[in-house]
Design an enzyme around this catalytic site. Structure first.
Site, PDB file in Angstrom:
ATOM      1  N   GLY A  30       0.805  -1.216   0.000  1.00  0.00           N
ATOM      2  CA  GLY A  30       0.000   0.000   0.000  1.00  0.00           C
ATOM      3  C   GLY A  30       0.837   1.265   0.000  1.00  0.00           C
ATOM      4  N   THR A  32       1.174   3.729   2.188  1.00  0.00           N
ATOM      5  CA  THR A  32       1.933   4.038   3.403  1.00  0.00           C
ATOM      6  C   THR A  32       3.181   3.172   3.490  1.00  0.00           C
ATOM      7  OG1 THR A  32      -0.199   4.504   4.465  1.00  0.00           O
ATOM      8  CG2 THR A  32       1.730   4.449   5.886  1.00  0.00           C
ATOM      9  N   ASP A  85      -6.691   0.014   6.176  1.00  0.00           N
ATOM     10  CA  ASP A  85      -7.755   0.861   5.638  1.00  0.00           C
ATOM     11  C   ASP A  85      -8.585   1.455   6.770  1.00  0.00           C
ATOM     12  OD1 ASP A  85      -7.209   0.361   2.813  1.00  0.00           O
ATOM     13  OD2 ASP A  85      -7.824  -1.687   3.256  1.00  0.00           O
ATOM     14  N   GLY A  96      -6.906  -4.838   2.963  1.00  0.00           N
ATOM     15  CA  GLY A  96      -7.187  -5.537   1.719  1.00  0.00           C
ATOM     16  C   GLY A  96      -7.778  -4.682   0.631  1.00  0.00           C
ATOM     17  N   GLU A 104      -1.073 -10.982   3.331  1.00  0.00           N
ATOM     18  CA  GLU A 104      -0.750 -10.169   4.501  1.00  0.00           C
ATOM     19  C   GLU A 104      -1.013 -10.935   5.796  1.00  0.00           C
ATOM     20  OE1 GLU A 104      -1.628  -5.901   2.257  1.00  0.00           O
ATOM     21  OE2 GLU A 104      -3.148  -6.785   3.577  1.00  0.00           O
ATOM     22  N   LYS A 122      -7.433   7.013   9.440  1.00  0.00           N
ATOM     23  CA  LYS A 122      -7.751   5.576   9.453  1.00  0.00           C
ATOM     24  C   LYS A 122      -8.140   5.075  10.843  1.00  0.00           C
ATOM     25  CE  LYS A 122      -6.434   5.106   5.096  1.00  0.00           C
ATOM     26  NZ  LYS A 122      -5.708   6.347   4.831  1.00  0.00           N
TER      27      LYS A 122
END
Length: 223
Positions: A30, A32, A85, A96, A104, A122
């Site tokens: 992702g 981040t 997320d 996901g 993961e 988040k």
């Protein structure tokens, strides 16, 4: 005002402090995590290697000359670093959005510690606003979708997307996830489901939140 990317970078750079040298680590997927890999690569910290959960992360690790290894090559991982997320006060997560949640979970379960990194948007009191991804066998998609509908969700096929393992993703909107652990288990019991994106059994041990005031380190059940 600090941008979302700047907040992600703040969390990512702080996370480098949680990486022990001369160990194998796990790396998630992702935007981040992209900032984290960059920060780790520039830090000069020496690690034995990283188990990556996606092709994108592997490519970025290679750019910084960080060795990428298979989970089958190592006996365990010192730490797993990944984003979320959504993450609640118990450090249970929905993950996901990128479709890699099965990989993961596998890598997280092999790690001694799970460090989640995220921007402050988040961090939520209850999971479920973000659609829950569910990886399904293609032939069981309609069956699984009907079961998810009966659980109160609104399933939607992720069009044009196939997972690393050749399966489909159904994104479930509107679920009431008051009991993440129970919901995670109930969905995984549905025949045809490979894995869902609730991380309650594999909750994070530490959350590093990028905020306007800087990086905030949070442990489970702290506000």
């Amino acid at each position: 005002m600090t941008t979302q990317d700047e907040l992600k970078r703040i969390a990512a750079e702080k996370a480098v402090e949680f990486v022990p040298e001369n160990e194998y680590i796990g790396i998630g997927t992702g935007s981040t995590i992209n900032f984290f890999i960059e920060a780790l690569g520039k830090s000069g910290k020496k690690i034995k290697g990283a188990v990556s959960t996606s092709k994108k992360s592997s490519e970025l690790l290679a750019q910084y000359d960080i060795p990428v290894v298979s989970l089958n090559e190592v006996s365990g991982l010192a730490v797993y670093i990944d984003g979320a997320d959504e993450v609640n006060h118990a450090l249970q997560m929905i993950k996901g959005g990128g479709g890699a949640h099965l990989n993961e979970k596998i890598v997280a379960s092999a790690s001694e510690k799970f460090v989640c990194i995220a921007d402050e948007s988040k961090y939520v009191s209850r999971l479920g606003k973000f659609p829950l991804p569910v990886e399904v066998v293609e032939s069981a998609r309609s069956l699984v979708s009907r079961k998810l509908l009966a659980m109160g969700g609104q399933p939607e096929l992720r069009i044009g997307y196939t997972t690393f393992y050749g399966n489909q993703i159904v994104d479930v909107h509107g679920l009431n996830i008051d009991q993440p652990l129970t919901m995670e288990d109930e969905i995984n019991k549905i025949t045809g489901v490979l894995e869902n994106g609730i991380f309650a059994r594999d909750a994070a041990d530490v959350l590093i939140l990028g905020t306007e005031e800087g990086a905030k380190v949070i442990y489970p059940c702290q506000g």
